[in-house]
Design an enzyme around this catalytic site. Structure first.
Site, PDB file in Angstrom:
ATOM      1  N   LYS A  37      28.924  43.026 -22.197  1.00  0.00           N
ATOM      2  CA  LYS A  37      28.239  42.443 -23.135  1.00  0.00           C
ATOM      3  C   LYS A  37      27.999  43.438 -23.741  1.00  0.00           C
ATOM      4  O   LYS A  37      28.151  43.646 -25.105  1.00  0.00           O
ATOM      5  CB  LYS A  37      27.463  41.330 -22.914  1.00  0.00           C
ATOM      6  CG  LYS A  37      27.408  40.059 -21.752  1.00  0.00           C
ATOM      7  CD  LYS A  37      26.900  38.754 -21.010  1.00  0.00           C
ATOM      8  CE  LYS A  37      25.490  39.414 -20.346  1.00  0.00           C
ATOM      9  NZ  LYS A  37      26.446  40.934 -19.558  1.00  0.00           N
TER      10      LYS A  37
ATOM     11  N   SER B   7      23.574  34.508 -20.088  1.00  0.00           N
ATOM     12  CA  SER B   7      23.066  32.478 -20.881  1.00  0.00           C
ATOM     13  C   SER B   7      24.092  31.488 -19.305  1.00  0.00           C
ATOM     14  O   SER B   7      24.767  31.483 -19.477  1.00  0.00           O
ATOM     15  CB  SER B   7      24.054  32.774 -22.103  1.00  0.00           C
ATOM     16  OG  SER B   7      24.716  33.087 -22.426  1.00  0.00           O
TER      17      SER B   7
ATOM     18  N   THR C  36      27.733  46.773 -23.833  1.00  0.00           N
ATOM     19  CA  THR C  36      29.160  47.340 -24.673  1.00  0.00           C
ATOM     20  C   THR C  36      29.985  46.525 -25.789  1.00  0.00           C
ATOM     21  O   THR C  36      30.080  46.980 -26.742  1.00  0.00           O
ATOM     22  CB  THR C  36      30.028  47.974 -24.011  1.00  0.00           C
ATOM     23  OG1 THR C  36      28.917  48.551 -22.032  1.00  0.00           O
ATOM     24  CG2 THR C  36      30.718  48.888 -23.627  1.00  0.00           C
TER      25      THR C  36
ATOM     26  N   LEU D 115      28.463  37.643 -17.002  1.00  0.00           N
ATOM     27  CA  LEU D 115      27.995  38.191 -15.767  1.00  0.00           C
ATOM     28  C   LEU D 115      27.260  39.522 -16.408  1.00  0.00           C
ATOM     29  O   LEU D 115      27.448  40.401 -17.001  1.00  0.00           O
ATOM     30  CB  LEU D 115      28.511  38.408 -14.635  1.00  0.00           C
ATOM     31  CG  LEU D 115      29.588  37.790 -13.873  1.00  0.00           C
ATOM     32  CD1 LEU D 115      30.012  37.743 -12.294  1.00  0.00           C
ATOM     33  CD2 LEU D 115      27.792  36.482 -13.106  1.00  0.00           C
TER      34      LEU D 115
ATOM     35  N   SER E 289      29.278  42.826 -17.212  1.00  0.00           N
ATOM     36  CA  SER E 289      30.714  42.417 -17.354  1.00  0.00           C
ATOM     37  C   SER E 289      31.193  42.965 -18.643  1.00  0.00           C
ATOM     38  O   SER E 289      32.480  42.824 -18.851  1.00  0.00           O
ATOM     39  CB  SER E 289      31.124  41.153 -17.803  1.00  0.00           C
ATOM     40  OG  SER E 289      29.573  40.285 -18.163  1.00  0.00           O
TER      41      SER E 289
HETATM   42  N1  LIG Z   1      17.191  37.468 -11.411  1.00  0.00           N
HETATM   43  C1  LIG Z   1      18.388  38.134 -12.446  1.00  0.00           C
HETATM   44  N2  LIG Z   1      20.009  37.692 -12.475  1.00  0.00           N
HETATM   45  C2  LIG Z   1      20.573  38.262 -14.551  1.00  0.00           C
HETATM   46  N3  LIG Z   1      20.178  39.097 -14.525  1.00  0.00           N
HETATM   47  C3  LIG Z   1      18.613  40.305 -14.569  1.00  0.00           C
HETATM   48  C4  LIG Z   1      17.642  39.015 -13.159  1.00  0.00           C
HETATM   49  N4  LIG Z   1      16.716  40.214 -13.328  1.00  0.00           N
HETATM   50  C5  LIG Z   1      16.553  41.186 -14.547  1.00  0.00           C
HETATM   51  N5  LIG Z   1      18.151  40.920 -14.481  1.00  0.00           N
HETATM   52  C6  LIG Z   1      18.166  42.447 -16.307  1.00  0.00           C
HETATM   53  O1  LIG Z   1      17.788  41.372 -16.568  1.00  0.00           O
HETATM   54  C7  LIG Z   1      18.963  41.225 -17.861  1.00  0.00           C
HETATM   55  C8  LIG Z   1      19.527  39.614 -18.200  1.00  0.00           C
HETATM   56  O2  LIG Z   1      19.093  38.844 -19.222  1.00  0.00           O
HETATM   57  P1  LIG Z   1      19.196  37.860 -19.739  1.00  0.00           P
HETATM   58  O3  LIG Z   1      18.081  37.739 -20.644  1.00  0.00           O
HETATM   59  O4  LIG Z   1      20.289  37.834 -20.575  1.00  0.00           O
HETATM   60  O5  LIG Z   1      19.388  36.705 -18.518  1.00  0.00           O
HETATM   61  S1  LIG Z   1      19.559  35.218 -19.123  1.00  0.00           S
HETATM   62  O6  LIG Z   1      20.410  35.306 -20.171  1.00  0.00           O
HETATM   63  O7  LIG Z   1      17.927  34.590 -19.208  1.00  0.00           O
HETATM   64  O8  LIG Z   1      19.565  34.294 -18.003  1.00  0.00           O
HETATM   65  C9  LIG Z   1      20.464  41.598 -17.068  1.00  0.00           C
HETATM   66  O9  LIG Z   1      21.056  43.003 -17.772  1.00  0.00           O
HETATM   67  P2  LIG Z   1      22.757  42.987 -18.312  1.00  0.00           P
HETATM   68  O10 LIG Z   1      23.344  43.443 -16.870  1.00  0.00           O
HETATM   69  O11 LIG Z   1      22.914  43.789 -19.221  1.00  0.00           O
HETATM   70  O12 LIG Z   1      23.421  41.665 -18.223  1.00  0.00           O
HETATM   71  C10 LIG Z   1      19.854  42.372 -16.326  1.00  0.00           C
HETATM   72  O13 LIG Z   1      19.955  44.011 -16.748  1.00  0.00           O
HETATM   73  N1  LIG Z   2      36.038  47.332 -21.601  1.00  0.00           N
HETATM   74  C1  LIG Z   2      35.113  48.022 -20.201  1.00  0.00           C
HETATM   75  N2  LIG Z   2      35.788  48.889 -19.364  1.00  0.00           N
HETATM   76  C2  LIG Z   2      35.647  49.332 -18.424  1.00  0.00           C
HETATM   77  N3  LIG Z   2      34.196  49.955 -18.233  1.00  0.00           N
HETATM   78  C3  LIG Z   2      33.269  49.016 -18.751  1.00  0.00           C
HETATM   79  C4  LIG Z   2      33.476  48.082 -19.628  1.00  0.00           C
HETATM   80  N4  LIG Z   2      32.440  48.006 -20.739  1.00  0.00           N
HETATM   81  C5  LIG Z   2      31.671  48.153 -20.460  1.00  0.00           C
HETATM   82  N5  LIG Z   2      31.643  48.775 -19.728  1.00  0.00           N
HETATM   83  C6  LIG Z   2      30.998  49.629 -18.060  1.00  0.00           C
HETATM   84  O1  LIG Z   2      30.589  48.634 -17.891  1.00  0.00           O
HETATM   85  C7  LIG Z   2      28.682  48.938 -17.279  1.00  0.00           C
HETATM   86  C8  LIG Z   2      27.896  47.211 -17.787  1.00  0.00           C
HETATM   87  O2  LIG Z   2      28.476  47.536 -19.829  1.00  0.00           O
HETATM   88  P1  LIG Z   2      27.504  46.672 -20.156  1.00  0.00           P
HETATM   89  O3  LIG Z   2      27.593  46.562 -21.593  1.00  0.00           O
HETATM   90  O4  LIG Z   2      26.224  47.535 -19.597  1.00  0.00           O
HETATM   91  O5  LIG Z   2      27.032  44.887 -19.215  1.00  0.00           O
HETATM   92  P2  LIG Z   2      26.147  44.083 -19.116  1.00  0.00           P
HETATM   93  O6  LIG Z   2      25.428  44.036 -21.275  1.00  0.00           O
HETATM   94  O7  LIG Z   2      27.135  42.688 -19.533  1.00  0.00           O
HETATM   95  O8  LIG Z   2      25.789  43.922 -18.359  1.00  0.00           O
HETATM   96  C9  LIG Z   2      28.865  49.556 -17.880  1.00  0.00           C
HETATM   97  O9  LIG Z   2      28.986  50.898 -17.730  1.00  0.00           O
HETATM   98  C10 LIG Z   2      29.957  49.987 -18.619  1.00  0.00           C
HETATM   99  O10 LIG Z   2      30.306  51.241 -19.459  1.00  0.00           O
END
Ligand SMILES: Nc1ncnc2c1ncn2[C@@H]1O[C@H](COP(=O)(O)OS(=O)(=O)O)[C@@H](OP(=O)(O)O)[C@H]1O
Ligand SMILES: Nc1ncnc2c1ncn2[C@@H]1O[C@H](COP(=O)(O)OP(=O)(O)O)[C@@H](O)[C@H]1O
Length: 200
Positions: free
Chosen positions: A36, A104, A38, A31, A34
């Site tokens: 990823k 994904s 980091t 999610l 989550s």
């Molecule tokens: N509708 C919606 N759903 C999920 N995420 C959203 C959406 N709109 C924008 N974002 C931002 O886009 C990042 C996810 O892009 P991805 O290319 O990893 O998504 S996917 O695999 O195609 O589902 C995701 O980044 P991460 O938070 O790092 O996962 C979000 O910042």
């Molecule tokens: N192992 C961990 N423990 C606690 N907090 C974390 C951990 N990994 C990431 N975070 C925090 O969670 C938030 C989301 O991390 P991020 O890597 O951007 O997630 P994603 O790429 O899945 O959206 C950030 O604020 C990051 O600092």
């Protein structure tokens, strides 16, 4: 039709010998929030310190360029993952440890990327972090916008996420809910070492 594969005299084995590692794809799924990205960065840093070459394909970043034409509807997410899978395959063929950090959300799309690679070279890592925790982190404020109805089709809120049924690694590992990103990176590196990816 009319397209023939052109082979080079320098192949994957030569490149791996040069780099002293084996090309592979580490596919980090989970999610938003989550951890990823980091984990991808911690892994990249830890492997760099060991003299290993990696490259990160992060969903957010790839959507700034190669995939800037794609939205978040299911077929565009599928195309996003397909392209990232194909690029990851090229990086692995180049001998790199390619780290894809992308939501994904669909099993079928991830499995299609797995089939692009030789058996064992696709390492799926599931960030098994509950929605409640991801939402409480909300570093970009996107969950808040999704809850307010200002973003439609947000993964985990009003769009699906299908967790892997049979992946190589689940993080954080059982009984270690508060593992730091560095500890998680070490878990992945132990897996790579055990499978022989850190030598040619
Ligand atoms: N509708 C919606 N759903 C999920 N995420 C959203 C959406 N709109 C924008 N974002 C931002 O886009 C990042 C996810 O892009 P991805 O290319 O990893 O998504 S996917 O695999 O195609 O589902 C995701 O980044 P991460 O938070 O790092 O996962 C979000 O910042
Ligand atoms: N192992 C961990 N423990 C606690 N907090 C974390 C951990 N990994 C990431 N975070 C925090 O969670 C938030 C989301 O991390 P991020 O890597 O951007 O997630 P994603 O790429 O899945 O959206 C950030 O604020 C990051 O600092």
């Amino acid at each position: 039709t009319n397209i023939v594969w052109h082979k080079s005299s320098v192949g994957k084995l030569h490149r791996q010998e040069l780099l002293q590692q084996k090309g592979c794809v580490i596919w980090i799924t989970g999610l938003s929030g989550s951890g990823k990205s980091t984990l991808a960065c911690a892994l990249c840093q830890a492997l760099y310190s060991r003299g290993k070459l990696t490259y990160i394909l992060d969903g957010d970043n790839v959507r700034h360029g190669l995939n800037r034409d794609l939205s978040f509807k299911a077929e565009d997410r599928a195309e996003n993952i397909r392209r990232i899978g194909e690029v990851a395959k090229l990086f692995a063929d180049a001998g790199l440890i390619c780290i894809a950090s992308v939501i994904s959300p669909y099993r079928r799309d991830r499995d299609a990327c797995r089939t692009l690679l030789p058996e064992g070279d696709f390492i799926e890592v599931f960030m098994d972090v509950p929605l409640q925790i991801c939402e409480s982190r909300d570093p970009k404020g996107l969950y808040k916008l999704a809850r307010a109805g200002k973003i439609k089709g947000f993964t985990g809120i009003d769009d699906p996420y299908e967790p892997p049924l049979n992946c190589e690694l689940v993080l954080p590992q059982k009984g270690n809910n508060y593992a730091s990103p560095c500890e998680m990176a070490e878990t992945v590196i132990s897996f790579l070492e055990e499978k022989g990816f850190l030598q040619a």
